[in-house]
Design a protein around this motif. Structure first.
Motif, mmCIF file in Angstrom:
data_model
loop_
_atom_site.group_PDB
_atom_site.id
_atom_site.type_symbol
_atom_site.label_atom_id
_atom_site.label_comp_id
_atom_site.label_asym_id
_atom_site.label_seq_id
_atom_site.Cartn_x
_atom_site.Cartn_y
_atom_site.Cartn_z
ATOM 1 N N GLY A 1 0.830 -1.204 0.000
ATOM 2 C CA GLY A 1 0.000 0.000 0.000
ATOM 3 C C GLY A 1 0.854 1.240 0.000
ATOM 4 O O GLY A 1 2.077 1.166 0.119
ATOM 5 N N ARG B 1 -0.525 -1.632 4.700
ATOM 6 C CA ARG B 1 -1.634 -2.505 4.324
ATOM 7 C C ARG B 1 -1.141 -3.940 4.224
ATOM 8 O O ARG B 1 -0.015 -4.198 3.796
ATOM 9 C CB ARG B 1 -2.228 -2.084 2.974
ATOM 10 C CG ARG B 1 -2.503 -0.609 2.843
ATOM 11 C CD ARG B 1 -3.649 -0.141 3.663
ATOM 12 N NE ARG B 1 -4.931 -0.668 3.233
ATOM 13 C CZ ARG B 1 -6.083 -0.413 3.861
ATOM 14 N NH1 ARG B 1 -6.080 0.340 4.941
ATOM 15 N NH2 ARG B 1 -7.207 -0.924 3.426
ATOM 16 N N GLU C 1 -1.216 -7.253 2.344
ATOM 17 C CA GLU C 1 -1.603 -7.659 0.991
ATOM 18 C C GLU C 1 -1.239 -9.101 0.733
ATOM 19 O O GLU C 1 -0.178 -9.578 1.140
ATOM 20 C CB GLU C 1 -0.914 -6.751 -0.044
ATOM 21 C CG GLU C 1 -1.489 -5.354 -0.039
ATOM 22 C CD GLU C 1 -0.817 -4.436 -1.044
ATOM 23 O OE1 GLU C 1 -1.414 -3.417 -1.397
ATOM 24 O OE2 GLU C 1 0.316 -4.762 -1.475
ATOM 25 N N ASP D 1 -5.691 -6.633 -1.263
ATOM 26 C CA ASP D 1 -5.568 -5.954 0.022
ATOM 27 C C ASP D 1 -6.512 -6.599 1.034
ATOM 28 O O ASP D 1 -7.727 -6.570 0.877
ATOM 29 C CB ASP D 1 -5.916 -4.468 -0.149
ATOM 30 C CG ASP D 1 -5.608 -3.667 1.099
ATOM 31 O OD1 ASP D 1 -5.476 -4.278 2.184
ATOM 32 O OD2 ASP D 1 -5.480 -2.427 0.984
#
Lengths: 680, 296
Positions: free
Chosen positions: A249, A254, A256, A266
């Motif tokens: 991200g 984030r 992922e 995500d």
């Protein structure tokens, strides 16, 4: 086959079978403390009978397989409970840190410092000219703003810690899924012939650990390999392939899923359980909320104090002042200037008072502000036009006003909030918990703390609320009332419309109404006694009325006194004033929503700390409940799968005796064979 | 149900863990004397406690405001009472001096007494409380009256906050007290006295008689101001008592919320200790038993 050969063969198989049994018992005893181990059992079956002499004769025992005592349903249940329990457990840990940050049992807590802040304003109010009171107020304000900043830093640190924990968690998840994939591969290879009990146990341990980190679903394929699916249906393990999670991200925060061929999904908002779920909940929902709430609180606090502060005057006028808030455009209208508090600016005006080099009143000017038209540059131009001894300019989007030749200036009656929004004559600078600080101007000279107000005998125009709904037009007053008695002017709109179309009439102290007068753009004198009004752009509705209170003229017009505490009292009063303060609800799945509560600054903070306690208590309850559930499910799982030494000892004896009996059988058949062979 | 060895061990660990946690909390309560150690122990109680704490702090501050206000009111009262006495004495002096039998010399020496009184009243009108002039309106750092009776203060009396919504004027607009219609007017005390002095010096009986009626009016005006201050004093004292009561009840409420009942806390600690000992004894017994011991 029959006869002695059969007996011997049965005996041989029986010995072997009991020995297998003992082997398994031994294996169980050896693994009594192995985590995740499921007890095993040798399955004995009677061999298929064979017909002999017209009857079916049993042919002894056979060990067909060794099975694990396990119940996959219970295992899955246990995994789910663990997943949720670990989520609570991690949240509880971090919640304790958070509670520690907002510890209220100390003198440096926000609520104690906040109380001190208001109290020191009271102290200034009871001795407005006192230097030590002003210094004490300044010091307490610095302490309070430092504490806000420290809290903000601590919250950011907590977020960073959580991100680090998430990163470490992801690494462990990747290791586990990699191992599961390998074990899958081995199981598929080995189970061609029989069940790979111990590998399955190993795999179960890994899956169970994986579920501590995140919520997963597992499916066993017909060939014995296990497919592991994480949030949003992403596959972590399939056959002997595993897929990694990684931080990504824009902000690198984030979570992922890394698919094959560089595809990513995500998962941040979808991982709900396990340590990862707990950490994400904590970072994205709990801390995010309190961080936003703290910012909202500080923003409202700074604004309210500044707004009142900017109405007052200190012990001396300014010779030069620079706004603390930066505009992105000085030529744009104020409401779109990019100032931190641009949205608070409304139509209205403020007064600028000019004093000569002896500190005596020189002149006063009302500057009108139309929030959607007037720009900072317009204000600069208007100030430049007042007098050669006062000039204004902009530096880096901040307004700067300077007086020359020993002249000083002060402000009052700001109905447009523009002074507070520009950061002129304010107490605090900054707009958030991370940026709040005491205005440099006050840092340099405590005399700029505004305890007093400039004496102005023309009050603001107050719209008569009984005439709702009224038009959008507002009226700004200006001028110096020279009448010798207190009075009240009323202004009534006689013909509605925009400025230039609308007409008004006025009367003083309930006297006769004047003839209708057409509204014009600038200041319009309404009486010989010096009171003027400016009709701000907007629509005016017929019969709308405004009242203006004026007080008798005195020699004190335009002056300010060191013993005047009007403004200090007004600021001290803010502690009792309820205001609308934003309150956030943070939810990973549904996004963050901004609500609003009407509370005093202190009540808001108390409620915030209270809600933290409630949240923490509910997480602790969740953790305790989760632990009990995990314990219960674990007991059920163990009652099926775990090794009981007593049971194994019994089995040991059982197999030992059977072994002895089978051995005896061999001896008996041996004796029988001998008997037969010795027949002469 | 089958009970595996693992179940027994885990149950013991789990239960002992829970009991130790309880024990540690009970211990903290006794050690700190506080019922709420973490925010989560009683969030509602905590919020209430915070409210009370901040109102207590506010009450304390209002108490300080009142103390200051009272010192101003007391100083004003005593200054004005002195002024009243002096005017009253001057009036008696006038009555005496107005009698036809008084000699010019006696009147001239009385003029000196009046001059002293005038100076004394100016100095009383310039009374300070901790360096601040109480009859100067809000210009508290300027002596409000010059010797010639010019007023240098302003018309906004100094005000303090004595309650959430209550303020009281503790200072005075000196002009309104000593010369309500402005310097030189009929109701200007300083003017009256200086006129009286001139009349005495000039042996002007009608001037002296003129002063008597004026002094009467001044007496009325000053005693009106004194009673005004007295009523403010009463108001302030009522407020002070009220605040003291509030402070007491709030302190008590705060203590009820925040402080632990020590007897209860110690009983609790003892009970937890007992439970812990019992659990340890039971664990020691269970852990020692196994079929293995009986197979020889």
């Amino acid at each position: 086959m029959s006869g002695l050969g059969l007996v011997l063969s049965i005996a041989k198989d029986a010995v072997a079978a009991q020995q297998y049994g003992l082997d398994v018992v031994g294996h169980n005893i050896a693994n009594v403390n192995t985590p995740g181990y499921s007890r095993q059992r040798a399955v004995h079956e009677a061999k298929e009978p064979a017909p002999y002499g017209g009857v079916l004769l049993g042919r002894g025992v056979d060990t067909t397989q060794v099975v694990r005592a396990t119940d996959q349903f219970i295992e899955n249940q246990l995994m789910e409970q663990k997943s949720s329990m670990f989520s609570f457990k991690e949240m509880e840990n971090y919640m304790q840190v958070l509670e520690g940050l907002f510890n209220e049992n100390s003198d440096s807590s926000i609520s104690a410092l906040m109380a001190d802040f208001w109290n020191t304003w009271h102290d200034v109010a009871i001795n407005p000219s006192g230097g030590s009171e002003r210094v004490a107020l300044y010091e307490h304000s610095v302490l309070l703003s430092d504490q806000f900043k420290a809290l903000n830093t601590d919250l950011i640190q907590l977020e960073t810690d959580l991100t680090n924990a998430i990163s470490a968690g992801i690494n462990r998840i990747n290791e586990i899924t990699n191992e599961i994939a390998q074990i899958n591969n081995n199981i598929v290879g080995m189970e061609v012939t029989s069940t790979a009990n111990d590998l399955r146990d190993q795999r179960n341990v890994l899956v169970s650990e994986l579920s501590e980190y995140t919520d997963i679903k597992t499916f066993e394929q017909s060939n014995g390999s296990l497919t592991v699916v994480a949030a949003k249906g992403t596959i972590l393990v399939h056959g002997n392939d595993s897929y990694d999670l990684a931080l990504g991200g824009d902000d690198g925060r984030r979570v992922e899923w890394q698919g094959s061929g560089g595809a990513t999904v995500d998962l941040t908002d979808y991982i709900s359980n396990g340590k990862l779920g707990g950490w994400l909940d904590m970072r994205e929902e709990v801390i995010a909320k309190y961080k936003k709430d703290l910012d909202a609180l500080v923003k409202e606090f700074v604004w309210t104090v500044n707004q009142q502060h900017s109405q007052g005057v200190g012990l001396e006028g300014f010779s030069s002042v620079t706004g603390t808030y930066q505009a992105s455009s000085t030529s744009a209208a104020l409401d779109s200037s990019g100032l931190g508090f641009a949205s608070e600016i409304i139509d209205g005006g403020f007064r600028l008072w000019l004093y000569d080099s002896n500190g005596d009143y020189d002149s006063d000017t009302t500057l009108t502000i139309d929030a959607s038209v007037t720009s900072i540059d317009d204000i600069v131009t208007a100030i430049d036009a007042i007098d050669p001894n006062i000039t204004a300019t902009t530096i880096d989007g901040k307004i700067q006003i300077s007086a020359s030749n020993g002249y000083t200036f002060a402000f009052s009656d700001d109905t447009s909030n523009v002074l507070a929004a520009l950061g002129i004559n304010t107490f605090f600078a900054g707009t958030t918990a991370g940026s709040i600080e005491v205005n440099d101007k006050i840092d340099s000279n405590k005399n700029y703390i505004t305890a007093a107000q400039v004496i102005n005998n023309v009050g603001p125009a107050v719209a008569n609320s009984s005439n709702d709904p009224t038009g959008t037009g507002t009226i700004v007053t200006s001028g110096h009332y020279t009448g010798t008695a207190d009075a009240t002017y009323e202004i009534q709109i006689s013909t509605g419309g925009a400025v230039g179309v609308a007409q008004f009439q006025w009367r003083k102290d309930g006297g006769a109404w004047s003839a209708p007068i057409l509204t014009t753009g600038g200041a319009q004198a309404i009486d010989v006694d010096g009171v003027s009004v400016t009709f701000m752009p907007g629509t005016y509705v017929a019969n709308d009325t405004f009242t203006i209170d004026v007080t008798a003229d005195s020699a004190f017009y335009g002056t300010y006194a060191s013993g005047d505490n009007t403004n200090a009292m007004a600021i001290a009063d803010l502690q009792y004033t309820a205001m609308d303060i934003a309150q956030w609800t943070c939810d990973r799945r549904n996004g963050d929503t901004e609500g609003s509560v009407n509370a005093t600054i202190e009540d808001y903070y108390h409620a915030m700390v209270g809600s933290m306690g409630i949240k923490s208590a509910s997480i602790s309850r969740g953790r305790a409940f989760g632990e009990v559930m995990v314990n219960k499910m674990g007991e059920i799982r163990d009652s099926i799968s775990a090794v009981s030494l007593d049971e194994e000892m019994t089995n040991l004896i059982k197999f030992q005796h059977a072994y002895a009996a089978a051995a005896k059988l061999i001896r008996i058949s041996d004796e029988m064979l001998n008997t037969l062979l010795s027949v002469k | 149900m089958r009970v595996a060895n693992k179940t027994i061990y885990e149950a013991i660990t789990f239960n002992l863990g829970n009991i130790t946690e309880d024990l540690s909390h009970a211990n903290k309560v006794v050690a700190t004397g506080k019922r709420i150690i973490n925010l989560s122990d009683d969030p509602t109680g905590l919020t209430q406690g915070l409210h009370i704490k901040s109102s207590l702090s506010n009450i304390e501050q209002l108490g300080r405001n009142i103390t200051l206000g009272k010192s101003w009111l007391r100083a004003s009262e005593s200054a004005l009472t002195n002024v009243q006495d002096m005017i009253s004495d001057t009036k008696s002096l006038c009555v005496q001096m107005a009698t036809a039998t008084m000699s010019a010399a006696a009147r001239a020496s009385a003029a000196q007494a009046v001059q002293n009184t005038l100076e004394e009243i100016v100095s009383l009108a310039n009374t300070e409380v901790s360096g601040r002039y109480i009859f100067a309106g809000s210009k508290t750092d300027t002596a409000p009256f010059s010797q010639d009776g010019t007023y240098n203060g302003d018309n906004n009396a100094f005000t303090v906050k004595i309650g959430r919504d209550a303020t009281v004027e503790v200072g005075s607009d000196g002009e309104a007290v000593f010369q309500p219609s402005g310097a030189g007017a009929n109701d200007d005390i300083f003017q009256t006295l200086s006129d009286l002095k001139t009349a005495l010096e000039n042996n002007d009986v009608s001037g002296i008689q003129d002063a008597i009626s004026k002094l009467d009016a001044h007496l009325d005006h000053i005693s009106e101001k004194i009673s005004d201050i007295g009523s403010k004093m009463v108001r302030t004292e009522i407020k002070e008592n009220l605040l003291q009561d509030m402070s007491l009840t709030n302190t008590e409420r705060f203590s009820n919320i925040e402080d632990a009942d020590i007897t209860e806390a110690i009983m609790d600690l003892k009970a937890k200790e007992l439970a812990y000992q019992a659990a340890l004894t039971a664990a020691a017994k269970v852990l020692n038993i196994s079929l293995v011991d009986y197979l020889k």
